[in-house]
Design a protein around this motif. Structure first.
Motif, short mmCIF file in Angstrom:
data_model
loop_
_atom_site.label_atom_id
_atom_site.label_comp_id
_atom_site.label_asym_id
_atom_site.label_seq_id
_atom_site.Cartn_x
_atom_site.Cartn_y
_atom_site.Cartn_z
N MET A 1 0.90 -1.36 0.05
CA MET A 1 -0.01 0.00 0.03
C MET A 1 0.60 1.36 -0.04
O MET A 1 2.02 1.30 0.63
N SER A 2 0.39 2.21 -0.77
CA SER A 2 1.17 3.61 -0.92
C SER A 2 1.12 4.10 0.44
O SER A 2 0.24 4.01 1.11
N LYS A 3 2.47 4.86 0.67
CA LYS A 3 2.40 5.62 2.07
C LYS A 3 2.18 7.07 1.77
O LYS A 3 2.77 7.67 0.72
N TYR A 4 1.03 7.67 2.05
CA TYR A 4 0.63 8.94 2.10
C TYR A 4 1.16 9.89 3.38
O TYR A 4 0.71 9.47 4.52
N VAL A 5 1.67 11.03 3.11
CA VAL A 5 2.02 11.88 4.01
C VAL A 5 1.37 13.25 3.88
O VAL A 5 1.75 13.80 2.75
N PHE A 6 0.42 14.01 4.51
CA PHE A 6 0.02 15.32 4.12
C PHE A 6 0.40 16.45 5.06
O PHE A 6 0.52 16.35 6.04
N TYR A 7 0.96 17.54 4.50
CA TYR A 7 1.81 18.49 5.15
C TYR A 7 0.88 19.72 5.01
O TYR A 7 0.35 20.26 3.95
N GLU A 28 -5.26 5.70 4.62
CA GLU A 28 -4.41 6.08 5.74
C GLU A 28 -3.59 7.20 5.73
O GLU A 28 -2.91 7.07 4.29
N PHE A 29 -3.10 8.10 6.43
CA PHE A 29 -2.06 8.95 5.88
C PHE A 29 -1.63 9.61 7.18
O PHE A 29 -2.19 9.79 8.44
N GLU A 30 -0.39 10.20 7.05
CA GLU A 30 0.41 10.64 8.22
C GLU A 30 -0.14 12.18 8.20
O GLU A 30 0.36 12.70 6.96
N VAL A 51 2.25 24.98 1.28
CA VAL A 51 1.42 23.84 1.58
C VAL A 51 0.07 24.26 1.25
O VAL A 51 -0.40 25.56 1.35
N PRO A 52 -0.96 23.39 1.17
CA PRO A 52 -0.76 21.97 1.54
C PRO A 52 0.05 21.11 0.24
O PRO A 52 0.22 21.94 -0.62
N LEU A 53 0.56 20.04 1.03
CA LEU A 53 1.18 19.24 0.04
C LEU A 53 1.01 17.83 0.32
O LEU A 53 1.01 17.41 1.47
N LEU A 54 0.92 17.23 -0.54
CA LEU A 54 0.54 15.65 -0.42
C LEU A 54 1.93 14.71 -0.96
O LEU A 54 2.17 14.89 -2.18
N GLU A 55 2.42 13.92 -0.20
CA GLU A 55 3.68 13.12 -0.45
C GLU A 55 3.02 11.69 -0.77
O GLU A 55 2.43 11.24 0.31
N ILE A 56 3.32 11.19 -1.75
CA ILE A 56 2.80 9.65 -2.03
C ILE A 56 3.96 8.86 -2.34
O ILE A 56 4.69 9.14 -3.44
N ASP A 57 4.39 8.11 -1.51
CA ASP A 57 5.47 7.23 -1.60
C ASP A 57 6.88 8.11 -1.91
O ASP A 57 7.54 7.86 -2.93
N GLY A 58 7.10 9.11 -1.21
CA GLY A 58 8.19 9.81 -1.41
C GLY A 58 8.20 11.14 -2.45
O GLY A 58 8.92 11.85 -2.21
N LYS A 59 7.17 11.00 -3.34
CA LYS A 59 7.10 12.09 -4.40
C LYS A 59 5.99 13.24 -3.84
O LYS A 59 4.64 12.76 -3.41
N GLN A 60 6.48 14.39 -4.17
CA GLN A 60 5.53 15.65 -3.81
C GLN A 60 4.62 15.94 -4.74
O GLN A 60 5.11 16.15 -5.88
N TYR A 61 3.22 16.31 -4.15
CA TYR A 61 2.21 16.89 -5.19
C TYR A 61 1.83 18.24 -4.37
O TYR A 61 1.33 17.87 -3.31
N ALA A 62 1.78 19.32 -5.09
CA ALA A 62 1.34 20.49 -4.30
C ALA A 62 -0.08 21.03 -4.93
O ALA A 62 -0.57 20.45 -6.00
N GLN A 63 -0.52 21.93 -4.21
CA GLN A 63 -1.84 22.83 -4.64
C GLN A 63 -2.91 22.07 -4.10
O GLN A 63 -3.30 21.23 -4.62
N SER A 64 -3.77 22.87 -3.53
CA SER A 64 -4.93 22.63 -2.79
C SER A 64 -5.85 21.72 -3.51
O SER A 64 -6.38 20.90 -3.54
N LYS A 65 -6.22 22.73 -4.70
CA LYS A 65 -7.33 22.27 -5.72
C LYS A 65 -6.91 21.18 -6.48
O LYS A 65 -7.62 20.17 -6.59
#
Length: 206
Positions: A1-7, A28-30, A51-65
């Motif tokens: 399962m992919s690891k999600y981290v939300f900043y 599930e997300f950190e 931020v906000p920023l979502l990290e999925i398996d170490g790769k960062q994705y930005a912008q709330s919309k």
């Protein structure tokens, strides 16, 4: 399962819609919440320095919309056609336009008190009512939703930022004056998995 981290900050504002959507999807997300004091050290590590920023398996994705739109697609909270997607996108953009205008009266984003209060006086009379009436009419037309007459990721955008918007407008009675807004919020937060997340989440005013 992919690891999600939300900043994001320890607030709802622009980040809560993504948290709510992940809760809805059972993802599930950190949840990394930082303070204003911690932000200068964190900022250089973020993709666009925001931020906000979502990290999925170490790769960062930005912008709330973009993040919320991605999650909406992932969890089936979109329409069936390109025109359905357009209807959702247009109301989300309208909601964001409203928020950006309201932020011009925020002490956090408009430190000059004289400009802030001048903006608030003018917008309260000539700008905010029009946004509120248009949004209210759209929600009523869509039976307690923002688009397509059903639950979409646009509803999560309003529900997640509702407290923030209410504070920006200085309208603690916003849900009383416009009960349709509260209907959207209730439609989202009454979803069992969303309610479970919200009940366990740290309390924030906006």
């Amino acid at each position: 399962m992919s690891k999600y981290v939300f900043y994001y900050f320890d607030a709802k504002a622009l980040g809560e819609s993504s948290r709510l959507l992940m809760a809805y999807g059972g993802q599930e997300f950190e949840d990394r919440r930082h303070t204003d004091e911690e932000w200068p050290a964190i900022k250089p590590k973020m993709l666009f320095g925001t931020v906000p920023l979502l990290e999925i398996d170490g790769k960062q994705y930005a912008q709330s919309k973009a993040i919320s739109r991605y999650l909406g697609r992932k969890y089936g909270l979109v329409g069936d056609t390109p025109e359905d997607a357009l209807e959702i996108d247009q109301i989300v953009d309208f909601l964001v336009d409203f928020r950006l205008k309201a932020e011009e009266t925020s002490p956090r984003l408009m430190p000059d008190a004289a400009v802030r209060e001048r903006n608030y006086a003018a917008y309260s009379k000539n700008v905010f009512p029009d946004y509120l009436e248009k949004l209210n009419a759209i929600i009523v037309k869509n039976n307690g939703h923002l688009a397509l007459g059903k639950l979409t990721w646009a509803d999560f955008m309003l529900a997640g930022s509702f407290d923030y918007l209410r504070n920006l407008l200085r309208m603690p009675d916003l849900s009383t004056k416009y009960p349709a807004f509260q209907q959207v919020v209730d439609n989202v937060y009454s979803i069992p998995q969303v309610k479970s997340y919200a009940d366990a989440a740290p309390y924030t005013e906006e």
